[in-house]
Motif scaffolding. Structure first.
Motif, PDB file in Angstrom:
ATOM      1  N   LEU A  25       0.878  -1.173   0.000  1.00 45.39           N
ATOM      2  CA  LEU A  25       0.000   0.000   0.000  1.00 45.39           C
ATOM      3  C   LEU A  25       0.911   1.217   0.000  1.00 45.39           C
ATOM      4  CD1 LEU A  25      -2.910   1.195   0.316  1.00 45.39           C
ATOM      5  CD2 LEU A  25      -2.472   1.191   2.771  1.00 45.39           C
ATOM      6  N   GLY A  26       0.797   2.034  -1.055  1.00 43.07           N
ATOM      7  CA  GLY A  26       1.727   3.156  -1.168  1.00 43.07           C
ATOM      8  C   GLY A  26       3.147   2.604  -1.147  1.00 43.07           C
ATOM      9  N   MET A  49       5.193 -10.019  11.558  1.00 36.66           N
ATOM     10  CA  MET A  49       5.278  -9.720  10.123  1.00 36.66           C
ATOM     11  C   MET A  49       6.533  -8.901   9.865  1.00 36.66           C
ATOM     12  SD  MET A  49       2.360  -6.735   9.938  1.00 36.66           S
ATOM     13  CE  MET A  49       1.704  -6.728  11.592  1.00 36.66           C
ATOM     14  N   THR A  50       6.830  -8.693   8.595  1.00 37.25           N
ATOM     15  CA  THR A  50       7.930  -7.817   8.202  1.00 37.25           C
ATOM     16  C   THR A  50       7.311  -6.615   7.510  1.00 37.25           C
ATOM     17  OG1 THR A  50       9.371  -9.719   7.908  1.00 37.25           O
ATOM     18  CG2 THR A  50      10.041  -7.684   6.808  1.00 37.25           C
ATOM     19  N   ILE A  51       7.736  -5.411   7.907  1.00 34.79           N
ATOM     20  CA  ILE A  51       7.181  -4.189   7.305  1.00 34.79           C
ATOM     21  C   ILE A  51       8.318  -3.388   6.690  1.00 34.79           C
ATOM     22  CG2 ILE A  51       5.845  -2.091   7.683  1.00 34.79           C
ATOM     23  CD1 ILE A  51       4.744  -3.385  10.253  1.00 34.79           C
ATOM     24  N   GLU A  52       8.210  -3.133   5.378  1.00 37.09           N
ATOM     25  CA  GLU A  52       9.239  -2.375   4.673  1.00 37.09           C
ATOM     26  C   GLU A  52       8.666  -1.035   4.230  1.00 37.09           C
ATOM     27  OE1 GLU A  52      10.628  -4.227   1.100  1.00 37.09           O
ATOM     28  OE2 GLU A  52      12.323  -2.854   0.891  1.00 37.09           O
ATOM     29  N   ASN A  53       9.425   0.003   4.466  1.00 37.37           N
ATOM     30  CA  ASN A  53       9.032   1.349   4.036  1.00 37.37           C
ATOM     31  C   ASN A  53       9.983   1.769   2.915  1.00 37.37           C
ATOM     32  OD1 ASN A  53       8.437   4.023   3.702  1.00 37.37           O
ATOM     33  ND2 ASN A  53       8.762   4.607   5.841  1.00 37.37           N
ATOM     34  N   THR A  54       9.482   1.790   1.673  1.00 33.93           N
ATOM     35  CA  THR A  54      10.343   2.116   0.530  1.00 33.93           C
ATOM     36  C   THR A  54      10.315   3.613   0.215  1.00 33.93           C
ATOM     37  OG1 THR A  54       8.553   1.709  -1.049  1.00 33.93           O
ATOM     38  CG2 THR A  54       9.968  -0.161  -0.510  1.00 33.93           C
ATOM     39  N   THR A  55       9.611   4.384   1.014  1.00 31.75           N
ATOM     40  CA  THR A  55       9.532   5.821   0.748  1.00 31.75           C
ATOM     41  C   THR A  55      10.651   6.554   1.499  1.00 31.75           C
ATOM     42  OG1 THR A  55       8.148   6.453   2.646  1.00 31.75           O
ATOM     43  CG2 THR A  55       7.022   5.589   0.698  1.00 31.75           C
ATOM     44  N   PRO A  96      10.939   3.602   9.935  1.00 31.70           N
ATOM     45  CA  PRO A  96      11.757   4.692   9.380  1.00 31.70           C
ATOM     46  C   PRO A  96      11.839   4.632   7.856  1.00 31.70           C
ATOM     47  CG  PRO A  96      12.885   3.592  11.209  1.00 31.70           C
ATOM     48  CD  PRO A  96      11.704   2.735  10.836  1.00 31.70           C
ATOM     49  N   ALA A  97      12.068   5.791   7.247  1.00 31.23           N
ATOM     50  CA  ALA A  97      12.197   5.898   5.792  1.00 31.23           C
ATOM     51  C   ALA A  97      13.245   4.920   5.277  1.00 31.23           C
ATOM     52  CB  ALA A  97      12.586   7.326   5.415  1.00 31.23           C
TER      53      ALA A  97
END
Ligand SMILES: [Cu+2]
Length: 169
Positions: A25-26, A49-55, A96-97
């Motif tokens: 999502l986004g 879970m694993t959460i990735e922030n690609t922004t 984090p970004a």
């Protein structure tokens, strides 16, 4: 042969990725949301879970909602110098970004509470909504998986009294 090996490795990676469900999502990607099966009379269960922030902007997991579960918190498990495990309620989980944050046994996790006899059964799927500060609301399904020997480092939530829990706020 290099090309062949690279191809083989790529194929393996693809196969591995295909087994775990990904949600995007986004700029947020959530990989393999799962929970361990719980004892019949357990009142709580952990979600991972694993959460990735690609922004290039920090995001935050604010809450997790499941229709039939009245209370869900975000926790951090820590073990002190005396080997005493404690869970602290988190005011959201910072993503984090450009970084990847793991929710895993013994660390950050989703705490499903007040299960009231609705045990998590093996192979069941738990439909949930993850609420992110920036990305918004993402619908995911937690796979309920068997507890394994490799999980022993994790906290046994079913035995842990929440009397030892400290609130950070
Ligand atoms: Cu917990």
């Amino acid at each position: 042969m290099k090309t062949f090996i690279q191809t083989a490795v790529a194929a393996l990676l693809l196969t591995g990725a295909a087994q775990a469900q990904d949600y995007t999502l986004g700029g947020i990607t959530v990989t393999h949301p799962m929970a361990f099966e719980t004892a019949k009379n357990a009142n709580v269960g952990g979600g991972y879970m694993t959460i990735e922030n690609t922004t290039d902007t920090a995001d935050k997991l604010l809450e997790v909602r499941v229709a039939d579960i009245p209370r869900i918190e975000l926790h951090l498990s820590e073990t002190d110098a005396n080997g005493i495990a404690r869970m602290t309620k988190q005011d959201g989980i910072e993503i984090p970004a450009g970084e990847t944050v793991l929710l895993q046994p013994g660390g950050l996790h989703v705490m499903f509470m007040e299960l009231g006899g609705n045990a998590f059964e093996l192979d069941e799927k738990i439909s949930a909504t993850l609420v992110f500060e920036n990305a918004g609301e993402m619908n995911v399904e937690f796979d309920v998986e068997a507890r394994s020997a490799g999980d022993h480092g994790g906290m046994d939530h079913s035995k842990m009294g929440h009397g030892t829990m400290k609130k950070s706020d």
